[in-house]
Structure formats: structure tokens, C-alpha cells
Design an enzyme around this catalytic site. Sequence first.
Site, PDB file in Angstrom:
ATOM      1  N   HIS A   1     -30.412   2.393  14.952  1.00  0.00           N
ATOM      2  CA  HIS A   1     -31.862   2.587  14.882  1.00  0.00           C
ATOM      3  C   HIS A   1     -32.271   3.963  15.424  1.00  0.00           C
ATOM      4  CE1 HIS A   1     -31.825  -1.656  13.788  1.00  0.00           C
ATOM      5  NE2 HIS A   1     -30.945  -1.797  14.771  1.00  0.00           N
TER       6      HIS A   1
ATOM      7  N   GLU B   1     -34.096  -1.716  21.438  1.00  0.00           N
ATOM      8  CA  GLU B   1     -32.715  -1.545  20.986  1.00  0.00           C
ATOM      9  C   GLU B   1     -32.319  -0.076  20.855  1.00  0.00           C
ATOM     10  OE1 GLU B   1     -31.784  -3.530  17.313  1.00  0.00           O
ATOM     11  OE2 GLU B   1     -29.690  -2.895  17.348  1.00  0.00           O
TER      12      GLU B   1
ATOM     13  N   HIS C   1     -25.084  -1.551  18.478  1.00  0.00           N
ATOM     14  CA  HIS C   1     -26.351  -2.272  18.326  1.00  0.00           C
ATOM     15  C   HIS C   1     -26.560  -3.285  19.448  1.00  0.00           C
ATOM     16  CE1 HIS C   1     -27.626  -1.056  14.180  1.00  0.00           C
ATOM     17  NE2 HIS C   1     -26.390  -0.584  14.213  1.00  0.00           N
TER      18      HIS C   1
ATOM     19  N   GLU D   1     -22.322  -5.599  18.079  1.00  0.00           N
ATOM     20  CA  GLU D   1     -23.569  -6.157  18.612  1.00  0.00           C
ATOM     21  C   GLU D   1     -23.227  -6.540  20.044  1.00  0.00           C
ATOM     22  OE1 GLU D   1     -26.524  -6.252  17.317  1.00  0.00           O
ATOM     23  OE2 GLU D   1     -26.366  -6.312  15.127  1.00  0.00           O
TER      24      GLU D   1
HETATM   25 ZN   LIG Z   1     -29.527  -3.221  15.282  1.00  0.00          ZN
END
Ligand SMILES: [Zn+2]
Lengths: 658, 169
Positions: free
Chosen positions: A462, A476, A550, A612
Amino acid sequence: MNRFRVRVFSLIALFFACAVGARAQDAPPNVWFQGTRLIFDHAVASQGELMVSTRDAGMRRFLDRLAATVSYQPQQRYVVITAADRRTVVFTLGDQSYTAGGVRAQAPVAPLADGDDAVLPFYALARALYVEPVATPSEIVLQPRIGALDVRTEGGRTTVTVRAAMPLVTTTNAESSERVQLSFAGLGSSLAPAGRAPGTAVDSIGVAVAGSTKVPITTITIQGARGATHRVLASGSPDAYTVVFESARGSVAVNAPPTPPPLAGWTPPPAGAAPGYPQTATTQPAPATAAPLIVAGRATVTGLAIEPAADDALAVRVTLSGAASYAWHRLNDNRWYVDFQNTTLTGPGRDEHPSFGAVQSVRVRQTGSSDAPAVRIAFSTTGQQRIDLAPSESGLVITVSTATTTDVARTGTGRTGGAAVVASAASPDPNASPSDTGGGTSPGWKFGANNGSKIIVLDPGHGGADPGTQHYGLVEKVLTLDIAQRLKTLLVAQGWTVRMTRETDVDPVSAENIAKMRADGKANPDDRAYLQTRCDVANNAGARLFISIHVNSAPIESARGTTVYWYKPQDAPFAQAIEKNVIPLAGTQDDGTRHENFYVVRHTSMPAVLIETAFATNPGDVALLRQPSFLQNVAQGIANGVKAYAGSPSANALSQQQ
Amino acid sequence: MLIVLFAVAVAAAWWFTTRAKQSAIGDTITVYYAKADGTTLVPWQVSLNPARGERGDAALDRRSTIFYAATQCVAGPPPGTQAVRFPAGTHVLAVDVQGSTADVDISKDVASSAEGGFAESAEFKALVWTLTQPKFGIDSVKVKIAGARVATLPGGHLGLDEPLSRSSF
Ligand SMILES: [Zn+2]
């Protein structure tokens, strides 16, 4: 025959089209809803119904207020309305029969197509969405109602959920720990006025409606058992309100070792004999807990399908017309049965000996009395099998697994087949059949290609206008950049050349990529997050490895832990090395590695992973994500994983030259 | 003679009606939802009512059935079932079927909140498994958001630029 049917259908459609056309100038009745008059501009009254087009302004407004959506496509047979609570109302063009939450009903007039739109029986639709049209001398008042009251019992715990057409505005008056009174302003009710459920954590529920047609108030009084305590649960939907009652003995009962229930009149079959069941209801043990609180109309078991399910499990699909409460009981001699209360069986009873999986026999019987009929479905199994109950739209699916269970739950209740379908809480999750499909199948990928490059590309997820997930004050894009910068330092120390897809808070989207994606017809609505630019950084550099970082999030708070995603077969061992090295340092739950069609791992040409790191939606993980030491540990774990997988860059370069 | 003819006509009508009803009740489709773990799919049966099979246009039947399955999957399992669901308000706008590919147009609500890969993956896995159940004859699923082809959801992770299949997950 088909052609004949098509013609009949056309004739019927034509008839209604003519009827609609002939009355087109008739003004629809005055319809009052939520303080205003609904203005219909594409509607006609017909046979006591109000036929309204899906493009009608009044219809749109009505559905918007209820947060309901319409799915209809010209040349399709079905019109599907999804209510805010995710129940569906399905109309079939040219057919009066429709379903609401899986329950079939009849509208006085069939829906029909009108150009690109569909014309629907509005009152039937309103009722399906828990809004009752009430006729007064001057107008029709659309009165939002409490549509369902679900009660389920698990051990000493009884959960009562109220569902309604609109977001619930509740006044709670806890008179004592045993008794609570809920007032819902603006909502009427067509629920039965009272019900009793002795033997559960709730003794009785009373429903009273006061106020006027336009401004009704419904009060629900729940009387818990002696010594019970209650608390309000987050239901996850503004249209639902959940109160949990726990009986004083509840926890003891749940944790107690399984004790055999009384087996009045039941004689076990001699060893070696075929397993069997008592032939009549009178010889069955009395249910340990009683069940139905709100007596619904009588339901009918209209169908029963016994079929193999995944992993040699056996699934019994019970089709019910109407809603029914059920209670299941596990006996200690490998028998299990479920009773559907106030339910009748169409046709004779049934004995099946499927000899499939762990099921020896399935027996279906009409039991109970003519006043209180019940349908019993009983299983005899080879051991104490795990048995899962899952509500289907049309009834209940009972899945008997080959696995045995040590679950001490001996009984449970639930309600299914009605507008509100609720599985018994005493049964765990329905068994899943498909599991992960595992390895990728795309041909042409080269395994473990070592291109000898000293470059690793890090992709902090992002950035810029794309913040990623945001919960509990965490953002995030900030966390991913923080971890990536820490990781960069560690990898440089190992001797790698590190390139980042972004070094600051920007969304790396090149102008040329925006032009290209528009030309390809793959434009994201606001040009955000065109991930190809990130892949290009690695592909153009001929990087050895690509790591995208992430922070996860889920609509379910319980989801937590670390997952490393991969797509190409060559990614898999790299993903495993990262996961294996991150978990011990980060201290998160090991959710394993997963094959997933994530854009950045798919469109990069070198071994690539997307990690993640933790869930920004799980309180435990959030506490970790707030600590710089955690972010450092994650970075260190990834760096260790790189080393385990690829060694040091100089060694790679050397092996490439040889 | 007339009475016999009448009786035959009634019997035939009864037979047609009964047959149609039986096929209508017996016909169900499988819809998948993802459990709270985000990856395990649970199949549930949805009856394909009302009155499927009465009109017998095979292509319309197939297209409508696939559309029906997509709407049910996006709506998710009955309330109270713990599942990873599409964001509130998400609904199917259209489904086009070409050969063994279904092209699903989903309302922009699906992108209403940027969420983690967890939810995206769970939602689309359930959709793809639902639409590729054997009886539909579909093996790949293309996705549009509010009529537009996209590379990913805005702020998303899952690649939507290529058709998805069961082996994508
Ligand atoms: Zn993400």
C-alpha cells in the site's frame, strides 16, 4: 412439452402484461413508510397486490432504507433481493411462488419482466423483508417488524437473538441478572405473545406490542432460569440484537464428564446383532432438555436425501416446509437422534442401512402425538462419531463424519427452515469438504531459478492514497514501510543489494502503467494500487527475490497469526523458509503458507512471497503490532528466512559463475 | 368416448404437473462459504426454486442457474452462520456465460473497504468454487467491478486481471 410450456408461460405473461397495461392509469394506493409517503412512479395495483418495477423511485427508496439490494439482469429468470441480514428473497419471472430466506411462499400476482427491469409484488417483498403492510381506512402503513426470534441452547447457555427489518434502537432494562426487558421503538411484531422453555437457561420469553400502527413499540421480556446471568453480545449486524443467558449450573454441566442419560425401556441389542432402534417413540429416552420457545406453524418434512459427502462422511439432507425447532441427543451407545418438533412426515417412515463411512443405519419415524407431532431421525454409528448440523436454505443437513469426537455435548437445540435459520450451537462448525488445493498448476514455471542476482526487492504494501487496512488506530501502509526499512538494513548487512518499491508514503504507480492499464481495460476505479509497477521494479532489475510485506485484516476478530502467500511453484520453498523463521521470533500464530492468486507474487518472475505479518483486527495481534520490537523481530525473521533459503549473495554469485 | 378422452387429458395434465413439481423440488445447487479460518470452504445446498425446469430453455436455465448461484454466494450463508462474507451491500449486477467461462459483474460495494488479503481470498475462493461446481460446466471465472475490468480491487491483493479457477487458490 418444453415448447408447450414456453407457450403457456408466454400466454400467462401476456395476460399479466395486459392486466397491468389496462390498469396503468389506476393510481397506486397511498403508502406510508417511516414518516413519509412513498411515491411510486412505475406501479399498479392488481388483485390486492401492488406491482412495482425495480426502477420505481418508491421501490428504490424503500429498499435503500432497509439496506436491501436487487440483483436482476434482463434475460434472466430470477430476481434476487438481498436483505441487510443477508437473507435472500428470490422471485422467478412468471411464477407466483417465491422464497424468502429459503422458505417458499406464494404471491397473489407473479412478477414479470418489463424491458430491462422486473415488476415485483411489492407487499410480498415487504413482508419478506419483515415489513408488514397494514391497511388503515385512508392508506397502507408499512410497519417494520421484529421478524424473528432465534433461541438456541448449548450446555447451560441460551442465546436469544432478535432480528428485524431495520437497525434496532433498543432500550434495555435489566430488572435483575435473571430478567431483562428489551424495548424496540418503531417496530411492531407478529411473534407469538409468549413461550416457555423449561430446562434451559431461559424460563420464558414474553412479547408485547403497544403504541400505534405508525409508531409501534415492541417489548420483549426474557426471564432467565433461577440464578442465571445475562449479557449482551455483539451480533455483527445492526439489525440483530443478541442476549446470552448462562444458568448457574451451566458451566458445571458442560465440563462434567459424560454421564449416560436414562435409557428408559431401551434394551441394547445382543452383541453381533444388527444395530437397531426402539420401534416406537414411547421406548425412547426422554429428551434431556426441552426446546421450542416460540411455537411456529406446523412444519413438514418433505424430503430426505442420504448421500456421501467428503472424506467418507455421510450427509443427510432434510428438506422442511416451514420452520421447525429441533433437539438432538447423543446416547452413550453410539446412537444419535434429532427430533423436529411440531413437524409431520410426508409418507411412511424409512429405514436405511447405508453401510457407508461410520453409519450403520438411519431411521426416520413420525413420533409424538397428533397434537404434538415430531419427526425423529436416528443414526446408529460404529463409534461416537462427530456429527455436524448445518442449516441449509430448505432445512437441515446432518453430516456424520468418520472421525470420532470426545465432545461431551449430549444434547442441543436449534431452529431451521424458517425465516431465521440457526444451527444448534452445540454442534461445531459444519465439516468442510474441499481443502486447499495445494500446489500451483500453471505450466512453464521454472523451479528455484537462481539467477545469481544480488538484488532483493522489498515491497512495503500500500502507500499514498491507499492506506491498506486501518483498525485500532493502526494504518497498514505505515507498518509495512516500517518493517521493510528494518528488513532492508538487515539484508544489506548480509551483503544483499536492496531495492524498495517505495521508500516513502507514496503509491508507486507509474504514469506509463496507468496509460497501459487503461488501454488494457484493467483500470482500477481511482488509479490506486496498480500493482504492476511494483512487479516491474523487481522484473526490470532481474532481482533474485521479491518480498511483499502486509498487515492482514478479517471481518472476524478471532482471525490472527502470520501467513506467507505464494503463487508460482518456485515461490513455495521460499515461503516455507520465511514462515518457519518468522514464527519463533514474532511469536504469532503459525497460519502456514498458502497458495494464492495474489497479484504481486503471480506477476513477478523470481521467487516471490507476500507475508501477512499479523491481523490488525485481532486484539492480541494489535498489541504486538504496536511494539517496535515486534516489527524488528518480524524483519529479523524474514532476514533469517532469506538466509535459510538463498544463503548469502556472494555464494550465489559464485555458483552462478561456475 | 368423450369421458375417456377427458380422463386421459386430466391424467396427462396431472402427470405433467407432478413431474414439473418433482423436478422443481429435487433441484438444488451447491453454494460455498468460507469459514472463519478464511480458507476452509463449507458447501451448503440451496434449492433452485421456485419452479425451475418448467420452461425448458436449456441455455436460459443454465445462465439463470449460474446467476442464481452467484447471487446466493455473494449474499452468503443464513444469518447467524459464522463466515467470511462479502462486504455489506455487495451484490451481483450481472453474469454472462460464454462456453466454460462465467463473467461476473459485482457491485462496487465489494471494494468499499480496503481489507487484508484474508477476506479477499476467502470471498473469491467461495465464489469461484460455487460457480465451477461440475453441473454448471464452468471452469473459469472472470470478474468485473461495477462493469469495469480491474487488475485488483482498489487497495487489494488478489489478481483479478486473469480468469480465476479452482487452481488459483
Ligand atoms: Zn495489504
